[in-house]
Enzyme design. Structure first.
Site, PDB file in Angstrom:
ATOM      1  N   ARG A  28      -2.297  19.395  40.879  1.00  8.45           N
ATOM      2  CA  ARG A  28      -2.065  19.988  42.191  1.00  8.45           C
ATOM      3  C   ARG A  28      -3.357  20.657  42.660  1.00  8.45           C
ATOM      4  NH1 ARG A  28       0.066  25.422  43.738  1.00  8.45           N
ATOM      5  NH2 ARG A  28       0.510  25.223  45.962  1.00  8.45           N
ATOM      6  N   HIS A  64      -4.200  26.103  51.489  1.00  7.36           N
ATOM      7  CA  HIS A  64      -4.150  27.181  50.496  1.00  7.36           C
ATOM      8  C   HIS A  64      -5.140  28.262  50.943  1.00  7.36           C
ATOM      9  CE1 HIS A  64      -2.979  28.038  46.061  1.00  7.36           C
ATOM     10  NE2 HIS A  64      -3.590  29.124  46.511  1.00  7.36           N
ATOM     11  N   GLU A  84       2.423  29.367  49.858  1.00  2.00           N
ATOM     12  CA  GLU A  84       2.762  30.784  49.955  1.00  2.00           C
ATOM     13  C   GLU A  84       2.484  31.406  51.320  1.00  2.00           C
ATOM     14  OE1 GLU A  84       1.051  33.035  46.781  1.00  2.00           O
ATOM     15  OE2 GLU A  84       2.082  31.914  45.230  1.00  2.00           O
ATOM     16  N   ASN A 116       6.260  29.222  43.284  1.00  2.49           N
ATOM     17  CA  ASN A 116       5.259  29.843  42.425  1.00  2.49           C
ATOM     18  C   ASN A 116       5.846  31.132  41.880  1.00  2.49           C
ATOM     19  OD1 ASN A 116       3.592  27.826  43.360  1.00  2.49           O
ATOM     20  ND2 ASN A 116       2.302  29.176  44.618  1.00  2.49           N
ATOM     21  N   TYR A 125       5.308  34.501  39.233  1.00  5.23           N
ATOM     22  CA  TYR A 125       4.459  35.305  38.347  1.00  5.23           C
ATOM     23  C   TYR A 125       5.221  36.447  37.689  1.00  5.23           C
ATOM     24  CZ  TYR A 125       0.634  32.485  39.928  1.00  5.23           C
ATOM     25  OH  TYR A 125      -0.162  31.411  40.162  1.00  5.23           O
ATOM     26  N   GLU A 171       3.376  26.751  40.503  1.00  7.57           N
ATOM     27  CA  GLU A 171       2.428  27.644  39.831  1.00  7.57           C
ATOM     28  C   GLU A 171       3.197  28.578  38.920  1.00  7.57           C
ATOM     29  OE1 GLU A 171      -0.181  30.033  42.300  1.00  7.57           O
ATOM     30  OE2 GLU A 171      -0.541  28.360  43.661  1.00  7.57           O
TER      31      GLU A 171
HETATM   32  C1  GBH Z   1      -0.854  32.806  43.713  1.00  4.58           C
HETATM   33  O1  GBH Z   1      -0.535  33.860  44.528  1.00  4.58           O
HETATM   34  C2  GBH Z   1      -1.841  31.978  44.452  1.00  4.58           C
HETATM   35  O2  GBH Z   1      -1.221  30.824  45.001  1.00  4.58           O
HETATM   36  C3  GBH Z   1      -3.043  31.603  43.649  1.00  4.58           C
HETATM   37  O3  GBH Z   1      -4.031  31.136  44.497  1.00  4.58           O
HETATM   38  C4  GBH Z   1      -3.490  32.789  42.841  1.00  4.58           C
HETATM   39  O4  GBH Z   1      -4.703  32.558  42.182  1.00  4.58           O
HETATM   40  C5  GBH Z   1      -2.413  33.105  41.845  1.00  4.58           C
HETATM   41  O5  GBH Z   1      -1.204  33.337  42.494  1.00  4.58           O
HETATM   42  C6  GBH Z   1      -2.697  34.309  40.955  1.00  4.58           C
HETATM   43  O6  GBH Z   1      -2.728  35.499  41.691  1.00  4.58           O
HETATM   44  O7  GBH Z   1       2.986  43.038  44.715  1.00  4.58           O
HETATM   45  O8  GBH Z   1       3.256  42.940  47.113  1.00  4.58           O
HETATM   46  O9  GBH Z   1       1.656  41.479  46.042  1.00  4.58           O
HETATM   47  C7  GBH Z   1       0.401  34.747  43.983  1.00  4.58           C
HETATM   48  C8  GBH Z   1       0.419  35.991  44.795  1.00  4.58           C
HETATM   49  C9  GBH Z   1       1.172  37.989  43.838  1.00  4.58           C
HETATM   50  C10 GBH Z   1       2.316  37.035  45.706  1.00  4.58           C
HETATM   51  C11 GBH Z   1       2.311  38.893  43.606  1.00  4.58           C
HETATM   52  C12 GBH Z   1       3.442  37.965  45.481  1.00  4.58           C
HETATM   53  C13 GBH Z   1       4.061  40.086  44.610  1.00  4.58           C
HETATM   54  C14 GBH Z   1       4.270  41.004  45.750  1.00  4.58           C
HETATM   55  N1  GBH Z   1       1.585  36.782  44.492  1.00  4.58           N
HETATM   56  N2  GBH Z   1       2.955  39.152  44.839  1.00  4.58           N
HETATM   57  S1  GBH Z   1       2.959  42.191  45.915  1.00  4.58           S
END
Ligand code: GBH
Length: 463
Positions: free
Chosen positions: A85, A129, A174, A303, A305, A369
């Site tokens: 991707r 992106h 996103e 995605n 995390y 992701e």
């Molecule tokens: C992804 O974004 C991206 O697609 C990627 O490019 C990036 O490298 C990867 O993650 C790692 O960061 O606490 O208010 O921010 C993820 C971004 C981060 C969005 C956590 C949602 C939670 C809400 N995400 N966030 S906040």
């Protein structure tokens, strides 16, 4: 890394045709920002704002993927995955954000796709992106309706050139990040702090997605899969108290339902619309927009995390703030954290996938992701024993398998990321790669987590 018997059994339950991949994005790896006609994107500009990015880092060089692409594709092949991707940089294709295609910029992705296919790898192409051409930001950016039409035009230039070889097309990565981090919180490019503008951006991102999806569907000469990728999480209420349940529901409204409901059901969630209305904000919806936005997609990319829990009261037990708006407060779950300070919550992944499958049925899900940053230490050969990251992958792949057992229609899993890369506002300080990048030499070295992924795919397939 010790793997529990239950995680081992869960992972082994994944089907042999489950799709495995690795993911990257253009600005985070390519470098070569002024080569072959590329013009600045909003990220080139934002990186020059003092204090915007950790230590003033930028994507000028990044992983030099633009010149090292064949070597990187060979690396992907070695990892044993079947899909890659990546994203296309809009300012390479249309240096002015509009107008005819720039053949030299397009040629890079043409070569990349050919290189992938020659190695038997399936290209998963993301059109956006986050690297909006700066000229389009100067003309109003995503808060301006015209940007949605510009995005659809740009998408068709790429689609016309590559649809004969690329079957998986994602419009946006996103949109929450583009709208909220970019226009409300000012943490990402273009660095604005204007909440009403961010809500306009939400609508125009979704409209751009719908216009591009319709145009690609109409022009497709063979079966293609169209997708959008959302970031999502499970918003847990801190307790069973009604104000905590309401706070979690509001967080989910702004984080997930504000995208999912219009995309799937053709309407914005009523509670979110009412909450915004109390602040005097309305989505700039015109007749027909929601029909365009809800054009059917074939795959929903998610995605993941981490997840959070929410409280509807402050330290003093108050449930509303001075302006009378309900309080929403994130409370730690008390878990171990990654280098991003994100808590490690694998069951939030299971709960998310099960919930989305239930509330938005009939759309296959793919994890586009998932991954983690840790403070890696490389040995003299560049090898990293990244047990923390490997354990994160074990628990999260098991969480995906658990979701499937609970009825979620999850078809595949992409690890973020192939390479250590430019981690947006954190610059090169945070490493998400399963492959180490030595930024002095550009040497790539697979980490222990990459070997785990390769061995896991083999084991699942009984090879
Ligand atoms: C992804 O974004 C991206 O697609 C990627 O490019 C990036 O490298 C990867 O993650 C790692 O960061 O606490 O208010 O921010 C993820 C971004 C981060 C969005 C956590 C949602 C939670 C809400 N995400 N966030 S906040």
């Amino acid at each position: 890394v010790p793997v529990s018997e239950s995680d081992r059994a869960l992972i082994a339950s994944l089907p042999t045709d489950f799709r495995w991949g690795v993911a990257t994005s253009s600005y985070q790896i390519e470098g070569a920002v002024d080569v072959d006609g590329r013009t600045p994107s909003i990220w080139d500009t934002f990186c020059r704002v003092p204090g915007a990015v950790h230590e003033g880092d930028n994507g000028d060089i990044a992983c030099e993927h633009y010149t090292r692409m064949p070597e990187d594709v060979a690396l992907i092949k070695e990892l044993g995955v079947d899909s890659y991707r990546f994203s296309v940089a809009w300012p390479r294709i249309q240096p002015h954000g509009r107008g005819p295609v720039n053949p030299k910029g397009l040629a890079f992705y043409d070569r990349l796709v050919d290189e992938l296919l020659a190695k038997g790898l399936d290209p998963w192409l993301t059109l956006y992106h986050w690297d909006l051409p700066q000229e389009l930001e100067d003309a109003g950016g995503w808060p301006a309706r015209d940007t949605a039409y510009r995005f659809a035009d740009y998408s068709m230039l790429v689609f016309d050139a590559l649809q004969d070889r690329v079957k998986n097309w994602t419009t946006l990565n996103e949109p929450w990040c583009s709208a909220m981090l970019g226009y409300a919180y000012g943490l990402h490019a273009p660095g604005k702090q204007d909440f009403p503008a961010a809500m306009n951006a939400v609508h125009h991102l979704l409209l751009g997605h719908g216009l591009a999806t319709q145009a690609m569907r109409a022009a497709a000469k063979s079966p293609i899969d169209l997708a959008i990728v959302l970031n999502a999480a499970t918003a847990y209420p801190a307790t069973d108290a009604p104000e905590d349940i309401a706070a979690a529901h509001r967080a989910d409204g702004m984080g997930a339902r504000i995208y999912l409901d219009p995309l799937v059901h053709g309407r914005y969630p009523a509670d979110v619309v009412a909450d915004l209305g109390k602040r005097g904000i309305e989505f700039p919806v015109q007749d027909g927009d929601l029909e365009i936005i809800s054009t059917p997609i074939d795959v929903l990319g998610l995605n993941y995390y981490f997840s959070q829990q929410f409280s509807g009261s402050d330290e003093n037990g108050r449930t509303t703030d001075d302006e009378g708006f309900p309080i929403s407060r994130v409370l730690p779950l008390g878990r171990d954290k990654t280098a991003m300070d994100w808590e490690i919550v694998p069951e939030g992944f299971t709960d998310l996938l099960v919930r989305v499958s239930k509330d938005y049925p009939g759309i296959p899900l793919v994890v586009t992701e998932n991954g983690a940053a840790f403070a890696d230490e490389a040995d003299e050969n560049g090898f990293v024993v990244d047990d923390g990251r490997t354990a994160y992958f074990v628990s999260h792949v098991a969480a995906v398998a658990a979701a499937r057992q609970q009825g979620a229609d999850v078809r595949g899993y992409f690890a973020w990321s192939l390479l250590d890369n430019f981690e947006w506002a954190y610059g090169y300080d945070k490493r998400f790669g399963i492959v180490r990048v030595d930024y002095d030499t550009q040497k790539r070295t697979p980490k222990k987590s990459a070997l785990w992924l390769r061995d896991t795919i083999r084991a699942v397939r009984g090879a």
